[in-house]
Design a protein around this motif. Structure first.
Motif, PDB file in Angstrom:
ATOM      1  N   VAL A   3       0.875  -1.169   0.000  1.00  0.00           N
ATOM      2  CA  VAL A   3       0.000   0.000   0.000  1.00  0.00           C
ATOM      3  C   VAL A   3       0.911   1.217   0.000  1.00  0.00           C
ATOM      4  CG1 VAL A   3      -1.760   1.286   1.269  1.00  0.00           C
ATOM      5  CG2 VAL A   3      -1.845  -1.207   1.210  1.00  0.00           C
ATOM      6  N   CYS A   4       0.800   1.996  -1.054  1.00  0.00           N
ATOM      7  CA  CYS A   4       1.688   3.135  -1.234  1.00  0.00           C
ATOM      8  C   CYS A   4       1.412   4.187  -0.159  1.00  0.00           C
ATOM      9  CB  CYS A   4       1.453   3.722  -2.617  1.00  0.00           C
ATOM     10  SG  CYS A   4       2.279   5.294  -2.876  1.00  0.00           S
ATOM     11  N   PRO A   5       2.456   4.606   0.560  1.00  0.00           N
ATOM     12  CA  PRO A   5       2.244   5.622   1.597  1.00  0.00           C
ATOM     13  C   PRO A   5       1.924   7.010   1.019  1.00  0.00           C
ATOM     14  CG  PRO A   5       4.575   5.007   1.468  1.00  0.00           C
ATOM     15  CD  PRO A   5       3.839   4.125   0.509  1.00  0.00           C
ATOM     16  N   LYS A   6       2.188   7.183  -0.281  1.00  0.00           N
ATOM     17  CA  LYS A   6       1.960   8.489  -0.897  1.00  0.00           C
ATOM     18  C   LYS A   6       0.525   8.639  -1.411  1.00  0.00           C
ATOM     19  CE  LYS A   6       6.134   9.723  -0.147  1.00  0.00           C
ATOM     20  NZ  LYS A   6       7.288   9.187  -0.791  1.00  0.00           N
ATOM     21  N   CYS A   7       0.004   7.597  -2.066  1.00  0.00           N
ATOM     22  CA  CYS A   7      -1.346   7.720  -2.631  1.00  0.00           C
ATOM     23  C   CYS A   7      -2.360   6.797  -1.953  1.00  0.00           C
ATOM     24  CB  CYS A   7      -1.318   7.488  -4.142  1.00  0.00           C
ATOM     25  SG  CYS A   7      -0.876   5.815  -4.630  1.00  0.00           S
ATOM     26  N   GLY A   8      -1.874   5.924  -1.055  1.00  0.00           N
ATOM     27  CA  GLY A   8      -2.789   5.090  -0.277  1.00  0.00           C
ATOM     28  C   GLY A   8      -3.424   3.938  -1.046  1.00  0.00           C
ATOM     29  N   VAL A  25       9.389   2.445  -6.359  1.00  0.00           N
ATOM     30  CA  VAL A  25       8.507   3.432  -6.984  1.00  0.00           C
ATOM     31  C   VAL A  25       7.102   2.849  -7.061  1.00  0.00           C
ATOM     32  CG1 VAL A  25       8.113   4.860  -9.023  1.00  0.00           C
ATOM     33  CG2 VAL A  25      10.418   4.166  -8.437  1.00  0.00           C
ATOM     34  N   CYS A  26       6.142   3.679  -6.710  1.00  0.00           N
ATOM     35  CA  CYS A  26       4.742   3.279  -6.832  1.00  0.00           C
ATOM     36  C   CYS A  26       4.353   3.301  -8.306  1.00  0.00           C
ATOM     37  CB  CYS A  26       3.876   4.257  -6.044  1.00  0.00           C
ATOM     38  SG  CYS A  26       2.118   4.062  -6.327  1.00  0.00           S
ATOM     39  N   LYS A  27       3.759   2.201  -8.791  1.00  0.00           N
ATOM     40  CA  LYS A  27       3.367   2.145 -10.201  1.00  0.00           C
ATOM     41  C   LYS A  27       2.133   2.991 -10.479  1.00  0.00           C
ATOM     42  CE  LYS A  27       5.941  -1.399 -11.969  1.00  0.00           C
ATOM     43  NZ  LYS A  27       6.738  -1.403 -13.198  1.00  0.00           N
ATOM     44  N   LYS A  28       1.412   3.356  -9.419  1.00  0.00           N
ATOM     45  CA  LYS A  28       0.199   4.143  -9.615  1.00  0.00           C
ATOM     46  C   LYS A  28       0.488   5.636  -9.667  1.00  0.00           C
ATOM     47  CE  LYS A  28      -3.337   0.955  -8.995  1.00  0.00           C
ATOM     48  NZ  LYS A  28      -3.724   0.102  -7.882  1.00  0.00           N
ATOM     49  N   CYS A  29       1.171   6.152  -8.633  1.00  0.00           N
ATOM     50  CA  CYS A  29       1.392   7.608  -8.593  1.00  0.00           C
ATOM     51  C   CYS A  29       2.808   7.990  -9.025  1.00  0.00           C
ATOM     52  CB  CYS A  29       1.058   8.181  -7.220  1.00  0.00           C
ATOM     53  SG  CYS A  29       2.178   7.640  -5.901  1.00  0.00           S
ATOM     54  N   LYS A  30       3.640   6.981  -9.289  1.00  0.00           N
ATOM     55  CA  LYS A  30       5.019   7.182  -9.791  1.00  0.00           C
ATOM     56  C   LYS A  30       5.944   7.870  -8.789  1.00  0.00           C
ATOM     57  CE  LYS A  30       3.494   5.818 -13.849  1.00  0.00           C
ATOM     58  NZ  LYS A  30       3.531   4.372 -14.081  1.00  0.00           N
TER      59      LYS A  30
HETATM   60 ZN   LIG Z   1       1.376   5.776  -4.945  1.00  0.00          ZN
END
Ligand SMILES: [Zn+2]
Length: 108
Positions: free
Chosen positions: A71-76, A99-104
């Motif tokens: 679970v990305c801490p930046k975009c949740g 790197v988060c693949k969703k929010c990069k």
């Molecule tokens: Zn993210």
């Protein structure tokens, strides 16, 4: 390693599917991780002396990391993880970062 201690992860398979928890421990040799309060197993401890009661101890059984998503801490969002090289501070050594693949965004 895609998943580290203290990461928030989502379980995507098994009896605790779609639950989210914090990683307590990572076992790199077996590719597994245990998550706080999830995938609990009960261990029965026998009484050592007569008169003592046996105990039930719950502990989180390690899950295969392929059944976990970070679970990305930046975009949740639960996301796949990529890797990127970033410039390190000291000696300008490049370090690998997740790197988060969703929010990069870089995760660490
Ligand atoms: Zn993210």
């Amino acid at each position: 390693m895609k998943i580290k201690t203290n990461d928030q992860v989502k379980i995507i398979a098994g009896k605790d599917k779609s639950k989210i928890g914090k990683v307590l421990q990572v076992f790199p040799e077996s590719g597994r991780a245990s998550i706080e309060g999830l995938n609990l197993l009960v261990k029965h401890l026998r009484a050592r002396r007569s008169g003592d009661k046996g105990q039930r101890v719950e502990f989180p059984a390690p899950l295969d990391m392929s059944n976990l998503m970070l679970v990305c801490p930046k975009c949740g969002q639960a996301t796949k993880v990529g890797f990127e090289f970033k410039d390190g501070g000291e000696g300008n050594k490049k370090t690998k970062a997740r790197v988060c693949k969703k929010c990069k965004k870089l995760i660490d």
